[in-house]
Scaffold this motif. Structure first.
Motif, short mmCIF file in Angstrom:
data_model
loop_
_atom_site.label_atom_id
_atom_site.label_comp_id
_atom_site.label_asym_id
_atom_site.label_seq_id
_atom_site.Cartn_x
_atom_site.Cartn_y
_atom_site.Cartn_z
N MET A 137 0.83 -1.20 0.00
CA MET A 137 0.00 0.00 0.00
C MET A 137 0.87 1.25 0.00
O MET A 137 0.64 2.20 -0.75
CB MET A 137 -0.90 0.03 1.24
N GLU A 138 1.87 1.20 0.84
CA GLU A 138 2.74 2.36 0.96
C GLU A 138 3.38 2.70 -0.37
O GLU A 138 3.42 3.84 -0.82
CB GLU A 138 3.80 2.02 2.02
N LYS A 139 3.88 1.66 -1.04
CA LYS A 139 4.60 1.90 -2.28
C LYS A 139 3.66 2.33 -3.39
O LYS A 139 4.00 3.17 -4.22
CB LYS A 139 5.36 0.64 -2.68
N LYS A 140 2.49 1.75 -3.36
CA LYS A 140 1.51 2.16 -4.36
C LYS A 140 1.18 3.63 -4.20
O LYS A 140 1.10 4.38 -5.18
CB LYS A 140 0.23 1.34 -4.21
N ASP A 141 1.03 3.99 -2.97
CA ASP A 141 0.75 5.38 -2.64
C ASP A 141 1.82 6.29 -3.18
O ASP A 141 1.56 7.30 -3.83
CB ASP A 141 0.72 5.51 -1.11
N LEU A 142 3.02 5.87 -2.86
CA LEU A 142 4.18 6.64 -3.29
C LEU A 142 4.17 6.82 -4.80
O LEU A 142 4.34 7.92 -5.32
CB LEU A 142 5.42 5.83 -2.86
N LEU A 143 3.92 5.72 -5.46
CA LEU A 143 3.97 5.74 -6.91
C LEU A 143 2.90 6.65 -7.48
O LEU A 143 3.17 7.47 -8.36
CB LEU A 143 3.78 4.31 -7.42
N THR A 144 1.69 6.51 -6.95
CA THR A 144 0.61 7.33 -7.53
C THR A 144 0.85 8.81 -7.26
O THR A 144 0.62 9.63 -8.14
CB THR A 144 -0.75 6.91 -6.95
N SER A 145 1.29 9.09 -6.05
CA SER A 145 1.50 10.52 -5.77
C SER A 145 2.62 11.07 -6.65
O SER A 145 2.55 12.19 -7.14
CB SER A 145 1.82 10.72 -4.30
N TRP A 146 3.61 10.26 -6.87
CA TRP A 146 4.70 10.72 -7.73
C TRP A 146 4.22 10.85 -9.18
O TRP A 146 4.53 11.80 -9.86
CB TRP A 146 5.86 9.71 -7.62
N HIS A 147 3.45 9.87 -9.56
CA HIS A 147 2.96 9.84 -10.93
C HIS A 147 2.17 11.10 -11.23
O HIS A 147 2.26 11.67 -12.32
CB HIS A 147 2.07 8.61 -11.08
N SER A 148 1.41 11.55 -10.25
CA SER A 148 0.61 12.74 -10.50
C SER A 148 1.47 14.00 -10.49
O SER A 148 1.04 15.04 -10.98
CB SER A 148 -0.48 12.85 -9.44
N ARG A 149 2.65 13.89 -9.95
CA ARG A 149 3.49 15.08 -9.91
C ARG A 149 4.30 15.26 -11.19
O ARG A 149 4.76 16.35 -11.50
CB ARG A 149 4.43 15.00 -8.71
N ILE A 150 4.54 14.15 -11.86
CA ILE A 150 5.26 14.27 -13.13
C ILE A 150 4.36 15.03 -14.10
O ILE A 150 3.14 14.85 -14.09
CB ILE A 150 5.56 12.87 -13.71
N SER A 151 5.00 15.83 -14.89
CA SER A 151 4.16 16.61 -15.80
C SER A 151 3.42 15.67 -16.73
O SER A 151 3.94 14.63 -17.15
CB SER A 151 5.00 17.61 -16.59
N PRO A 152 2.20 16.01 -17.05
CA PRO A 152 1.30 15.06 -17.72
C PRO A 152 1.81 14.56 -19.06
O PRO A 152 1.50 13.44 -19.43
CB PRO A 152 0.02 15.86 -17.91
N TYR A 153 2.57 15.38 -19.74
CA TYR A 153 2.97 14.92 -21.08
C TYR A 153 3.95 13.77 -20.99
O TYR A 153 4.16 13.05 -21.93
CB TYR A 153 3.53 16.06 -21.93
N ILE A 154 4.58 13.59 -19.80
CA ILE A 154 5.41 12.39 -19.63
C ILE A 154 4.58 11.28 -19.00
O ILE A 154 4.63 10.14 -19.44
CB ILE A 154 6.62 12.71 -18.73
N GLU A 188 2.01 0.23 -13.82
CA GLU A 188 2.55 -1.13 -13.91
C GLU A 188 3.80 -1.14 -14.77
O GLU A 188 4.85 -1.67 -14.38
CB GLU A 188 1.51 -2.08 -14.54
N ALA A 189 3.67 -0.55 -15.94
CA ALA A 189 4.82 -0.51 -16.84
C ALA A 189 5.97 0.19 -16.18
O ALA A 189 7.14 -0.21 -16.31
CB ALA A 189 4.44 0.20 -18.13
N PHE A 190 5.63 1.20 -15.44
CA PHE A 190 6.70 1.96 -14.80
C PHE A 190 7.48 1.08 -13.84
O PHE A 190 8.69 1.02 -13.86
CB PHE A 190 6.09 3.14 -14.05
N VAL A 191 6.74 0.37 -12.97
CA VAL A 191 7.41 -0.47 -11.99
C VAL A 191 8.19 -1.57 -12.68
O VAL A 191 9.32 -1.89 -12.34
CB VAL A 191 6.39 -1.05 -11.01
N GLU A 192 7.57 -2.16 -13.71
CA GLU A 192 8.19 -3.35 -14.29
C GLU A 192 9.34 -3.00 -15.23
O GLU A 192 10.35 -3.70 -15.27
CB GLU A 192 7.13 -4.17 -15.02
N ASP A 193 9.19 -1.95 -15.99
CA ASP A 193 10.18 -1.68 -17.03
C ASP A 193 11.06 -0.48 -16.77
O ASP A 193 12.24 -0.49 -17.10
CB ASP A 193 9.46 -1.45 -18.38
N VAL A 194 10.51 0.54 -16.20
CA VAL A 194 11.22 1.81 -16.25
C VAL A 194 12.13 2.06 -15.05
O VAL A 194 13.22 2.59 -15.21
CB VAL A 194 10.20 2.97 -16.38
#
Lengths: 124, 936
Positions: free
Chosen positions: B677-694, B701-707
């Motif tokens: 849960m903690e990591k998911k949280d982290l990821l989503t909050s970070w994901h929303s902070r990255i500028s949308p065009y990225i 999922e792809a982010f965790v697995e590949d990037v």
């Protein structure tokens, strides 16, 4: 000494008056000067049974209707010159109203910011 | 009425005695003479009163004592009869007969045998005198109505009877003459005896069990402190705790137990214990175990001495520390059922002089009712009969979560209120204890002892209570103690058992004496014998109890060696085990937890499994259980839960070992879930902070697995030298800029992580434990697995510092640029793509001032616009805050401010001729006198 108070309106038929009690002062703008005649002070609206709204200038006051502990009489002094000179001149007090309630505005007034006015200002 | 002279009285006495004895003989009652004479002459005070009152008629004076003595004897004999009957039931009929031929005789003889020896000596002495000095020994003053005073000798032996006798005398005359009554009683007794002897030869059991028979459990419940079966030390500590309330409740100051009291207490203990021991010997003739017992007891006795001293010290300390109440206001007794927790609470409280008010599980235990009840108990005093202070016993406080919690909360509130109170008061004065106590009673605090009883100490509802209360765990008493008590009761009830059977019973019920007694009584009623082999089927009245999860796991993982063998010999071992385990697990109920525990712990077990067959099978079965659960939870088919125990039993059959398993609470699942849960949280909050065009190109999922892994490599280039910025070559500067740019785009930065979490940065290279930098959204943790180390290099500390600084700068610049540009934001956010990296990099390296850097980096269309605006805005700062937004658009049209203001003022005054001025806080109403002439 006896003072006669006369009630012309008959039993139960006295016109009912009310006191509007404000905590504050109603001031006329200095630019008006002495032309107080027929000056509109504000709007008094009864929004429900005992809640009243009074709008003065850009203030809206809300108050309640409170019964007086002792009703007041509104009297009018009337002098009647009789034939017999100064001695016999009698004074009569006529009842013109009875006050049983007062409308009390004791809360801080709410400021009204009217939007159309600013628009008016801009266009004008 | 005169007060009799001494001589007269003596004369009366002697005369009376002679007469009475003659009378008694005439009645031909075998006992009466002895009893009457001795009795009467031993009660001079009484007699003197009687005679003084009845003096005018001497006949009456003779009759009255006679009646009273007769009466008393009758009463006593009647009482004795009852006892005799009870005894008789247990005795053989022949003995009964002999006992019942002359019951009164036996009684009287028994009663007065010691007194008989005294009587001659006493008779010679003076009983009454005007001077106390003329009487040897104790004397009692008797004052007559006219004020004359005599002293009467007190006889030690007769003292005990005196009140009773007086009471009888006062109760008035009998409706029937005493002789008639006596005869009646004797006839009744004879009849009964005959019946009894006839009945007992037929069936003794019937007589012993009338319909409204008391439960043995209640009948033989310990009445006094010394009878308690529970652990001696626990008993003592409970009593000590109760005694600590004395100063608060009874107002007496706590004194330390003085040495002589202590020693006498010790003596008492030893006497009691030895007495007990001998009692056992006499009763049961257990010599072999007896020796051990005595040794044990002498040992415990020594221990007790030490303990008592220790406790007295503690007592002193406590009384100093806390004026009045003990430190812990609540006593929490816990332990398995049937060990005597409730009994101990009751006995100890009674012993300390409290009246017990019990709140049981069956009572209304909602929060509101219990609060009023507790306040009732703790602060009111009964006006009626029983004025002893009350002691609250809350039984089964863990009973049910919701209701129990109410009680717990109330007690907690009161106890903590008390604590605060004491804390504030301790400083003020330690001297006026009484005053403080009286004051304290007025507040709603705990001023009476509260004893809570529970079975499961670790019930969640009790957690807060546990912290503020004194906790006593009950342990099983020695089996021998329980067996001895059972034997004693069996003997009293005339139930034939062997000690072997009783031992088995006690062991089976785990020393639950209530269940033992219920079983025995049940069997007694059914006229069956206790069968050693079928104890399990015979036991009745066990209290339902859910065991702790640990017990369940232990049962699953551990074979019971001894019991298993014994049972398997009898042929129902396996079956019994199944049943036991099944009931155990289903009683526990929480199958998910049970299975979790099994899953996590079974691999720690050392079972013989060379080709992993059992392990595989176990995991298989656990898998089934998991599937089952999933289905149950999805389809809400709770009835399928019945199959869960069988899975646990399978595992038990497969891998149960004799050794004690080392069981741990299953935490992995929860930890895993929490981490996820903690990591998911982290990821989503970070994901929303990255500028949308990225971020729009990155699913999480792809982010965790590949990037993530490649990104980590990118973010820590190896080429960068950890030197100051201006020492870097152009190339390196380019690299640095690119790095910073990437980090800004992905909104990653370095953060000065706190020293309390040093594990993460140290693992990833930064050697010093001073300021350590780590990624701000800690993305490196997304690939941080146990036993796996990501291969990416990490920058040195200095480099990280530089990078973090640059990123910060960059971000601010970009933010301001983006905000200003607005629709051109896309272009501004992509500086690395729109402009060549070399030029801004150089810029960044050289110029440290952010504005120039920012201006040079912002795209061409952004910068001029801003400049234009600034210049536009500069000459005329708007006075109004709101004007700022309004004006720029219509700048050209607006006229001069002053003119407008004036106009507005005019319009205002025109529109608002009357204004209201509010006078805050006062009314300046004017009262004006009205003169009469104004009315005329």
């Amino acid at each position: 000494m006896q003072i006669q108070v006369r009630c012309a309106c008959g039993e139960g038929g006295c016109p009912e008056w009310a006191i509007v009690e404000l905590q504050g002062v109603v001031e006329a703008d200095p630019s008006i000067g002495n032309q107080l005649q027929n000056l509109e002070i504000g709007h008094l609206c009864c929004s429900s049974q005992s809640v009243y709204k009074f709008t003065v200038g850009y203030h809206e006051l809300s108050g309640t209707k409170v019964p007086l502990k002792k009703p007041l009489l509104v009297l009018k002094k009337r002098k009647e010159e009789s034939l017999g000179g100064a001695e016999s001149s009698t004074t009569e007090l006529e009842v013109i109203g009875i006050i049983r309630h007062r409308i009390l505005f004791k809360n801080r007034p709410k400021a009204l910011i009217s939007v159309p006015q600013t628009k008016e200002k801009k266009t004008g | 009425m005169d007060v009799p002279l001494a001589e007269e009285l003596e004369w009366l006495e002697s005369a009376f005695l002679q007469e009475e004895s003659v009378e008694e003989f005439e009645e031909e009652l075998p006992v009466a003479s002895g009893a009457g004479t001795v009795d009467d002459c031993l009660n001079p005070p009484f007699q003197s009163q009687v005679s003084s009152r009845k003096r005018p008629s001497s006949l009456e004076s003779k009759a009255a004592p006679e009646i009273s003595s007769e009466d008393k004897r009758r009463k006593r004999s009647a009482a004795k009869d009852d006892e005799e009957e009870e005894d008789m039931i247990r005795c053989s009929p022949s003995k009964d007969q002999s006992a019942f031929i002359s019951p009164t005789h036996v009684d009287a003889a028994a009663d007065f045998a010691p007194l008989d020896e005294l009587s001659p000596a006493v008779a010679e002495e003076r009983f009454l005198s005007r001077f106390a000095s003329e009487i040897d020994g104790d004397c009692i003053p008797v004052t007559g109505p006219c004020g004359e005073r005599v002293y009467a000798k007190m006889s030690a032996g007769a003292m005990d009877y005196m009140p009773k006798k007086l009471g009888i005398e006062r109760s008035g005359l009998l409706s029937e003459p005493i002789n008639v009554l006596m005869e009646k009683v004797e006839q009744e007794a004879l009849l009964k005896a005959l019946q009894e002897s006839a009945a007992s030869s037929v069936d003794s059991v019937e007589v012993t069990s009338p319909d409204n028979e008391q439960l043995w459990v209640e009948k033989y419940a310990p009445k006094s402190f010394t009878e308690l079966l529970s652990d001696e030390q626990t008993n003592r500590e409970v009593l000590l705790w109760l005694k600590q309330w004395d100063s608060c409740v009874f107002g007496s100051h706590i004194r330390a137990t003085s040495d002589d009291v202590l020693s006498s207490l010790r003596r008492h203990c030893s006497v009691v214990q030895h007495h007990k021991a001998y009692g056992h010997k006499n009763a049961f003739g257990q010599k072999a175990s007896l020796n051990n017992q005595i040794i044990n007891q002498s040992n415990t006795e020594n221990d007790e001495n030490g303990r008592l001293q220790g406790s007295s010290e503690m007592w002193n300390k406590l009384s100093k520390a806390n004026n009045g109440t003990p430190e812990q206001k609540v006593l929490l007794l816990c332990g398995p059922p049937g060990l005597g927790k409730t009994t101990l609470a009751h006995v100890a409280a009674r012993h300390s002089g409290y009246r017990i008010v019990e709140i049981n599980a069956s009572d209304d235990r909602s929060s509101s009712t219990i609060e009023s009840k507790i306040i009732d108990v703790l602060q009111m005093n009964s006006v009626t009969a029983d004025t002893r202070p009350k002691c609250l016993v809350i039984d089964e406080i863990d009973g049910s979560l919701g209701e129990g919690k109410g009680a717990v909360d109330v007690i907690l509130k009161m106890a903590t209120a008390e604590k605060k109170h004491v804390g504030s008061k301790d400083s003020s004065s330690d001297v006026a204890t009484g005053k403080i106590t009286s004051k304290r009673r007025q507040t709603a605090t705990l001023s009476r002892p509260v004893i809570c009883i529970c079975n499961d100490l670790y019930a969640p509802a009790l957690r807060p209570l546990r912290q503020i209360s004194k906790v006593h765990m009950f342990v099983q008493p020695a089996v021998s103690r329980v067996v001895n008590r059972l034997k004693y009761i069996c003997k009293k009830e005339g139930f034939k058992t062997s000690s072997m059977a009783l031992t088995t019973l006690a062991e089976y019920t785990e020393c639950d004496i209530r269940s033992c007694l219920n079983t025995l009584q049940f069997l007694n009623k059914k006229k069956e014998n206790l069968n050693i082999l079928e104890v399990s089927s015979q036991v009745v009245g066990r209290k339902d109890v859910s065991r702790s999860a640990f017990d369940v796991w232990k049962e699953v993982f551990q074979k019971k060696k001894a019991k298993h063998e014994r049972k398997s010999v009898k042929g129902f071992g396996v079956h019994g085990d199944f049943k036991l385990l099944d009931s155990l697990i289903s009683n526990r109920g929480d199958y998910e937890l049970t299975m979790d525990g099994i899953h996590e712990n079974f691999l720690q077990l050392c079972f013989h499994d060379p080709i992993m067959q059992k392990t595989v099978r176990c995991l298989d079965v656990l898998g089934i259980s998991d599937y089952l659960f999933r289905y149950i939870m999805r389809a809400q088919q709770m009835s399928l839960l019945v199959y869960q125990p069988s899975i646990a039993i399978t595992i038990n059959r497969l891998i149960a070992q004799v050794e004690k398993p080392n069981i741990e609470w299953p935490r992995l699942f929860h930890r895993c879930r929490a981490m996820l849960m903690e990591k998911k949280d982290l990821l989503t909050s970070w994901h929303s902070r990255i500028s949308p065009y990225i971020s729009r190109h990155l699913s999480s999922e792809a982010f965790v697995e590949d990037v993530v892994s490649p990104l980590l490599y990118i973010l820590s280039p190896k080429a960068l030298r950890p030197v100051a910025l201006h020492l870097l070559s152009e190339n390196e500067k380019g690299d640095l800029f690119q790095l910073v740019d990437t980090m800004v785009s992905y909104s990653i930065t370095y953060k000065n992580s706190k020293p309390e979490a040093p594990a993460v940065p140290q693992k990833y290279g930064s050697s010093s434990d001073a300021p350590a930098f780590s990624f701000d959204p800690p993305i490196d943790e997304l690939v941080n697995f146990k036993g796996y180390q990501s291969g990416h290099a990490t920058l040195s500390l200095a480099m990280k510092q530089i990078v973090a600084h640059e990123v910060g700068k960059h971000r601010i610049l970009r933010g301001s640029a983006g905000a200003l540009v607005g629709e051109a934001g896309d272009a501004a956010a992509l500086p690395s793509k729109s402009s060549s990296p070399a030029v801004p990099g150089g810029d960044q390296g050289r110029g440290k001032t952010p504005p120039t850097l920012g201006l040079s980096k912002t795209p061409a269309n952004g910068a001029p616009k801003k400049a234009y605006r600034d210049s536009n805005r500069a000459p005329r700062r708007p006075a109004n805050f709101f004007d700022r937004f309004r004006k720029p658009s219509k700048e050209s049209e607006t006229r001069g401010d002053e003119g407008r203001e004036q106009e507005a003022g005019k319009r205002d005054s025109r529109r608002r001729p009357v204004l209201f001025k509010y006078n805050e806080g006062f009314t300046n109403a004017v009262k004006r006198p009205v003169r009469l002439r104004e009315l005329l």
